[in-house]
Design a protein around this motif. Structure first.
Motif, mmCIF file in Angstrom:
data_model
loop_
_atom_site.group_PDB
_atom_site.id
_atom_site.type_symbol
_atom_site.label_atom_id
_atom_site.label_comp_id
_atom_site.label_asym_id
_atom_site.label_seq_id
_atom_site.Cartn_x
_atom_site.Cartn_y
_atom_site.Cartn_z
ATOM 1 N N THR A 103 66.508 90.687 18.343
ATOM 2 C CA THR A 103 67.715 91.443 17.924
ATOM 3 C C THR A 103 69.013 90.598 17.979
ATOM 4 O OG1 THR A 103 66.637 93.446 18.208
ATOM 5 C CG2 THR A 103 68.927 93.586 18.109
ATOM 6 N N CYS A 105 72.761 90.065 18.105
ATOM 7 C CA CYS A 105 74.101 90.629 18.223
ATOM 8 C C CYS A 105 75.422 89.763 18.166
ATOM 9 C CB CYS A 105 74.377 91.317 19.636
ATOM 10 S SG CYS A 105 72.702 92.199 20.285
ATOM 11 N N ARG A 106 76.609 90.672 17.688
ATOM 12 C CA ARG A 106 77.718 89.985 17.531
ATOM 13 C C ARG A 106 78.938 90.847 17.867
ATOM 14 N NH1 ARG A 106 78.046 85.314 14.062
ATOM 15 N NH2 ARG A 106 76.166 84.982 13.140
ATOM 16 N N HIS A 157 71.775 87.341 21.632
ATOM 17 C CA HIS A 157 70.408 88.022 21.128
ATOM 18 C C HIS A 157 69.351 88.539 22.439
ATOM 19 C CE1 HIS A 157 68.797 83.830 21.036
ATOM 20 N NE2 HIS A 157 67.674 84.277 21.542
ATOM 21 N N GLU A 169 66.316 96.523 20.396
ATOM 22 C CA GLU A 169 67.544 97.287 19.403
ATOM 23 C C GLU A 169 68.104 98.184 20.277
ATOM 24 O OE1 GLU A 169 66.243 97.337 14.981
ATOM 25 O OE2 GLU A 169 65.074 98.410 16.158
ATOM 26 N N SER A 203 77.811 94.431 16.277
ATOM 27 C CA SER A 203 76.818 94.726 15.222
ATOM 28 C C SER A 203 75.657 94.026 15.977
ATOM 29 C CB SER A 203 77.104 94.074 14.015
ATOM 30 O OG SER A 203 76.978 92.593 13.936
ATOM 31 N N PHE A 204 74.716 94.590 15.324
ATOM 32 C CA PHE A 204 73.193 93.885 15.767
ATOM 33 C C PHE A 204 72.172 94.227 14.595
ATOM 34 C CE2 PHE A 204 72.467 98.222 17.616
ATOM 35 C CZ PHE A 204 71.309 98.778 16.918
ATOM 36 N N ALA A 205 71.052 93.284 14.399
ATOM 37 C CA ALA A 205 70.113 93.226 13.526
ATOM 38 C C ALA A 205 68.938 92.724 13.958
ATOM 39 C CB ALA A 205 70.714 92.326 11.983
ATOM 40 N N PRO A 224 68.391 87.765 10.496
ATOM 41 C CA PRO A 224 69.473 88.412 11.483
ATOM 42 C C PRO A 224 70.844 87.918 11.724
ATOM 43 C CG PRO A 224 67.181 88.423 12.440
ATOM 44 C CD PRO A 224 67.336 87.361 11.319
ATOM 45 N N SER A 228 73.724 90.348 10.772
ATOM 46 C CA SER A 228 74.888 90.673 11.722
ATOM 47 C C SER A 228 76.311 90.392 11.491
ATOM 48 C CB SER A 228 74.330 90.303 13.122
ATOM 49 O OG SER A 228 74.463 88.698 13.028
ATOM 50 N N PHE A 245 74.937 99.035 12.467
ATOM 51 C CA PHE A 245 73.415 98.504 12.437
ATOM 52 C C PHE A 245 72.630 99.195 11.384
ATOM 53 C CE2 PHE A 245 74.151 102.041 15.210
ATOM 54 C CZ PHE A 245 73.287 103.166 15.110
#
Length: 506
Positions: A103, A105-106, A157, A169, A203-205, A224, A228, A245
């Motif tokens: 996952t 992240c930013r 991540h 997540e 945000s995260f993906a 991702p 993100s 998200f």
């Protein structure tokens, strides 16, 4: 016949001279061997040799030691300059390119451009360093790996294979929640004349990431990373801290946050539309305890969370809520802190007292007690270790339950408990207690007792004992391999231990 005494005298003189030369040569080599086999090899440069052979070996040894020191310093430089995410992959031993699920992240600072234009460099650097230092620690708490610092943005991540039994997540949402909190602390501490806010957006993906080798260095790639970025660009609220998200992650974030907005959106560069969720409010740890959502406790790792949990554990011990304690401590098995508040150590002492003094030891299960002992070793850094905790733990060395004994030995060993006080446990009839003790004693001293205890397990007729022996053997060799490779190759006991290693299957 008359010449025999003369020949005998000459032979004796030659023998004495050869013996003297041999003694001087062997004396130098023995001295050098002892120094190399010791842990303090700073004395190598002080050795004075009397033979060319010993001098040659000495110079070679000094060269090897110098190379070891150089590589150690180089490793430190890489650790400081290469991001943790890249460093983690390089240390894995895998050859790029390869894929893994994670996952991404930013987290970005709102209003950074305004701050950059209006504030001087000293002010900007000071406040950013404060934020980055706190952010780094928070991300580490949740086992995240920082990939990049891009201006005011942090890209990091959570790898699926590093979080067995957990959702990456959920880890991302919990980590960003704590980063939002740290930003609030910084904002509340700003002077009135600062005339700016300090709010984040995140945000995260989740998806497949790829570790690749470039012409110079290494990098990450994958959907991702792009997703993100696009998700982060959807946040335009400057007055609140907002997390975005995909709807698909809603099930994993349940119980952690409140979604205030769901909207179908076509991200830039993507053909298909997606349901996007936005959240700015999060559940508290108080609510987790009120609702008994114990599995969610794995995602509450801030100091304030730990302090609150320890106090609750103490109350539960007094009121004999053994079943809940088992579930809570199970959820906390992922907690591992390098730094904490000193108050946590003090509360741990008080809670520990409630766990095994008086009648509580009989009322609470040994499973609870052993799990709590293990928790202490993961959440209290060495600088906050106390004599009270040591004394409390030492009482458990003779506990009836072997799990309690084993965990106690491991934790005491971490904080440098003297090997002479636990060495007899190396010969315990319980294989786990014996193996853990062998490892902890071996970290402090290598001698015939350690060798005999290890050999006893490895040569046992019981498979479980042999497995414990293999565990102890590999743990010792790994410990010294990382600590001092030269010592690993020169210490006689470690050399013998390497000879006991089983050949790896092809």
């Amino acid at each position: 016949m008359i010449m025999l005494p003369l020949f005998g005298k000459d032979i004796a003189m030659v023998t004495i001279m050869l013996g003297l030369i041999g003694f001087l040569l062997l004396k130098d080599i023995i001295q050098l061997s002892k120094t190399l086999a010791g842990r303090s090899r700073g004395e190598i440069a002080e050795i004075k040799t009397t033979s060319k052979e010993a001098e040659t070996i000495l110079q070679a040894s000094m060269g090897l030691e110098g190379e070891r020191v150089r590589l150690e310093k180089l490793s430190e430089v890489y650790s400081e300059t290469v991001g943790p995410a890249i460093l983690h992959e390089l240390k894995s031993g895998k050859e790029a390119p390869y894929n893994f699920e994670a996952t991404m992240c930013r987290v970005d600072l709102n209003g950074y451009t305004q701050m950059f234009l209006e504030k001087d460099n000293t002010y900007l650097i000071t406040i950013l360093n404060q934020y980055f230092a706190r952010a780094r620690e928070v991300i580490q708490r949740y086992d995240g790996l920082i990939y990049q610092f891009v201006g005011d943005e942090i890209v990091f991540h959570f790898k699926d294979d590093m979080a067995p039994g957990l959702s990456t997540e959920s880890l991302a949402a919990a980590c960003i929640r704590d980063l939002f909190y740290e930003a609030t602390v910084i904002e509340n501490g700003l002077p009135e004349e600062a005339n700016h806010y300090f709010k984040l957006k995140g945000s995260f993906a989740h998806g497949v990431m790829r570790f690749i080798k470039l012409d110079e260095g290494h990098a990450m790639s994958g959907l991702p990373l792009i997703e993100s970025v696009r998700l982060l660009s959807l946040v335009d609220d400057k007055s609140h801290q907002v997390l975005t998200f995909f709807q698909d992650a809603s099930q994993n974030t349940e119980g952690l946050l409140f979604v205030f907005d769901r909207k179908v959106n076509q991200l830039k560069g993507f053909k298909e539309e997606s349901m996007i969720c936005r959240a700015r409010d999060f559940n508290s740890i108080e609510w987790i305890f009120e609702s008994s959502m114990w599995d969610r406790l794995s995602y509450f790792r801030a100091d304030a969370h730990m302090l609150f949990t320890l106090k609750k554990l103490r109350l539960m011990a007094i009121t004999r809520r053994d079943d809940d304690l088992v579930k809570i401590l199970h959820a906390l098995r992922f907690h591992k802190f390098e730094t904490t508040m000193e108050e946590i150590s003090k509360e741990a002492e008080t809670t520990f007292h409630s766990f095994f003094t008086g009648e509580q030891e009989k009322l609470l299960s040994t499973k609870v007690l052993s799990a709590y002992v293990s928790l202490i070793g993961r959440i209290i850094p060495k600088e906050h270790w106390t004599k009270t905790l040591e004394d409390q733990l030492a009482k458990l060395l003779d506990h009836d339950d072997y799990r309690v004994q084993a965990n106690t030995i491991v934790v005491l060993g971490k904080y440098g408990y003297p090997a002479r006080k636990i060495w007899e446990n190396m010969f315990s009839k319980n294989n786990r207690v014996a193996a853990d003790t062998i490892v902890e004693v071996a970290k402090q001293q290598l001698n015939a007792d350690v060798w005999d205890a290890l050999h006893r397990l490895l040569s046992s007729t019981q498979a479980s004992h042999r497995s414990s022996g293999d565990f102890a053997l590999e743990s010792i060799l790994k410990y010294y391999g990382e600590l001092d490779p030269v010592y690993l190759k020169t210490n006689p006991f470690l050399i013998k231990m390497q000879g006991l290693r089983k050949p790896k299957a092809a």
